[in-house]
Write an enzyme that holds these catalytic residues in place. Structure first.
Site, short mmCIF file in Angstrom:
data_model
loop_
_atom_site.label_atom_id
_atom_site.label_comp_id
_atom_site.label_asym_id
_atom_site.label_seq_id
_atom_site.Cartn_x
_atom_site.Cartn_y
_atom_site.Cartn_z
CE1 TYR A 23 -23.17 4.65 -120.59
CE2 TYR A 23 -25.25 3.46 -120.65
CZ TYR A 23 -23.98 3.65 -120.11
OH TYR A 23 -23.54 2.83 -119.10
CB SER B 231 -24.02 -0.89 -120.05
OG SER B 231 -25.39 -0.68 -119.72
N1 LIG Z 1 -24.31 2.68 -112.51
C1 LIG Z 1 -24.98 2.11 -113.49
O1 LIG Z 1 -26.22 2.01 -113.46
C2 LIG Z 1 -24.22 1.51 -114.65
C3 LIG Z 1 -24.86 0.54 -115.43
C4 LIG Z 1 -24.17 -0.03 -116.50
C5 LIG Z 1 -22.88 0.37 -116.79
N2 LIG Z 1 -22.28 1.32 -116.03
C6 LIG Z 1 -20.90 1.73 -116.38
O2 LIG Z 1 -20.06 1.58 -115.27
C7 LIG Z 1 -18.92 2.42 -115.42
C8 LIG Z 1 -18.65 3.12 -114.10
O3 LIG Z 1 -19.74 3.97 -113.78
P1 LIG Z 1 -20.35 4.07 -112.32
O4 LIG Z 1 -21.69 3.51 -112.36
O5 LIG Z 1 -19.39 3.56 -111.32
O6 LIG Z 1 -20.54 5.65 -112.21
P2 LIG Z 1 -19.79 6.77 -111.37
O7 LIG Z 1 -19.89 6.48 -109.92
O8 LIG Z 1 -20.32 8.05 -111.90
O9 LIG Z 1 -18.26 6.60 -111.78
C9 LIG Z 1 -17.75 7.02 -113.02
C10 LIG Z 1 -16.23 7.05 -112.93
O10 LIG Z 1 -15.73 7.48 -114.22
C11 LIG Z 1 -14.85 8.58 -114.00
N3 LIG Z 1 -14.89 9.52 -115.10
C12 LIG Z 1 -15.97 10.18 -115.62
N4 LIG Z 1 -15.58 11.04 -116.57
C13 LIG Z 1 -14.23 10.92 -116.66
C14 LIG Z 1 -13.24 11.56 -117.45
N5 LIG Z 1 -13.56 12.50 -118.35
N6 LIG Z 1 -11.95 11.21 -117.28
C15 LIG Z 1 -11.59 10.28 -116.36
N7 LIG Z 1 -12.48 9.64 -115.58
C16 LIG Z 1 -13.78 9.96 -115.73
C17 LIG Z 1 -15.35 9.25 -112.73
O11 LIG Z 1 -14.29 9.95 -112.09
P3 LIG Z 1 -14.09 11.55 -112.08
O12 LIG Z 1 -15.43 12.20 -112.10
O13 LIG Z 1 -13.29 11.76 -110.83
O14 LIG Z 1 -13.28 11.82 -113.31
C18 LIG Z 1 -15.75 8.04 -111.89
O15 LIG Z 1 -14.63 7.52 -111.22
C19 LIG Z 1 -19.24 3.35 -116.58
O16 LIG Z 1 -18.54 2.91 -117.73
C20 LIG Z 1 -20.74 3.20 -116.78
O17 LIG Z 1 -21.14 3.43 -118.10
C21 LIG Z 1 -22.91 1.89 -114.97
#
Ligand SMILES: NC(=O)c1ccc[n+]([C@@H]2O[C@H](COP(=O)([O-])OP(=O)(O)OC[C@H]3O[C@@H](n4cnc5c(N)ncnc54)[C@H](OP(=O)(O)O)[C@@H]3O)[C@@H](O)[C@H]2O)c1
Length: 261
Positions: A153, A140
């Site tokens: 985080y 991130s």
């Molecule tokens: N969106 C942003 O603004 C942003 C910015 C920077 C970095 N990121 C990073 O991008 C990555 C993906 O996030 P996203 O933005 O795509 O958010 P998201 O749509 O909430 O997706 C998160 C994913 O992680 C899975 N997950 C969460 N808890 C879990 C657990 N205990 N076991 C297994 N899987 C789990 C969720 O699946 P289930 O709920 O089905 O388990 C989902 O598939 C993360 O590492 C996040 O920190 C996001």
């Protein structure tokens, strides 16, 4: 990289789901994992129909202490070989350190850090033996500075960036690509789940999820150590090298205000 199998963690939504689509479109067999089995199953059907690739689903809670061992055992019992590991699953929580639910914080460190390291450690030796492989870790822009009011985080993502850069160098001569994708605010479920989604700073800067996933996919293909999608995000990360840390952390504290309940 045509027929290499990619394991995508957190493939049920957001960046992981888009990355899975990109790997499938490029002809890679896939292993999808997350907790939401129904979402993974419908993605599996879609990818098989659209791209005629083999897709396996493994439902798992990767925040459990022994999650990586369990997942590796399941891969072995299905005789699945992972050529490309996409460590994407993760979550965050806006709020004061002493007020956020302690179990949620511990799970955050387990998922964002512990499982990521453990799974990588279990799968890399086989990549080394095969003299090929790839690791795409989702960090991130939070990785580039400390994050008051989202302390855990930001620290997990600083870990992911440092770990990925070090592995990138270690594995260069082994022909294994290691890339850390560092998105800024992105339009996924993360905003609502973390409590950040309603803030002006998040809303006005959020990028589309397809562009973010595409940048990560391309970055891994070209073995770039760090990929920061979006000009604003790249500028912000660059500025953290010029501005003293005590200034940056105070700025983040001012911009990142916890929601009052
Ligand atoms: N969106 C942003 O603004 C942003 C910015 C920077 C970095 N990121 C990073 O991008 C990555 C993906 O996030 P996203 O933005 O795509 O958010 P998201 O749509 O909430 O997706 C998160 C994913 O992680 C899975 N997950 C969460 N808890 C879990 C657990 N205990 N076991 C297994 N899987 C789990 C969720 O699946 P289930 O709920 O089905 O388990 C989902 O598939 C993360 O590492 C996040 O920190 C996001």
């Amino acid at each position: 990289m045509m027929s290499k199998t990619a394991l995508v963690t957190g493939a049920s939504s957001g960046i992981g789901l888009e990355l899975a689509k990109l790997f499938a479109a490029a002809g890679h067999p896939l292993i999808l994992t997350a907790r939401s089995g129904d979402k993974l199953e419908s993605l599996r059907k879609e990818l098989v129909e659209t791209h005629s690739v083999h897709v396996e689903v493994i439902v798992a809670d990767l925040a459990e202490a022994d999650a990586a061992t369990k997942l590796a055992d399941e891969l072995a019992s299905r005789k699945l070989v992972v050529d490309i590991l996409v460590n994407n699953a993760g979550f965050g929580e806006l709020g004061r350190f002493h007020e956020i639910d302690v179990e949620r914080q511990v799970n955050m460190v387990r998922l964002n850090v512990l499982t990521l390291v453990h799974l990588t450690r279990l799968l890399v030796p086989e990549m080394i033996k095969r003299k090929s492989g790839g690791i795409l870790n989702v960090g991130s822009t939070a990785a580039f500075q400390p994050g008051p009011n989202m302390a855990v985080y930001y620290a997990t993502k600083a870990f992911v960036l440092s770990f990925s850069e070090a592995l990138h160098e270690e594995l260069l001569e082994r022909d294994i690509s290691v890339t850390c994708l560092c998105p800024g605010p992105t339009e996924t479920g993360f905003g609502a789940d973390s409590g950040m989604g309603d803030s002006a700073i998040f809303k006005s800067n959020a990028m589309g999820v397809e562009a973010v996933a595409q940048a990560g996919f391309e970055g891994l293909k070209n073995n770039r150590a760090i990929v920061i999608p979006g000009l604003k995000n790249r500028f912000g990360a660059f500025m953290t090298r010029l501005v003293p840390r005590f200034v940056t952390r105070k700025l983040v504290k001012r911009l990142q205000v916890p929601n009052e309940s």
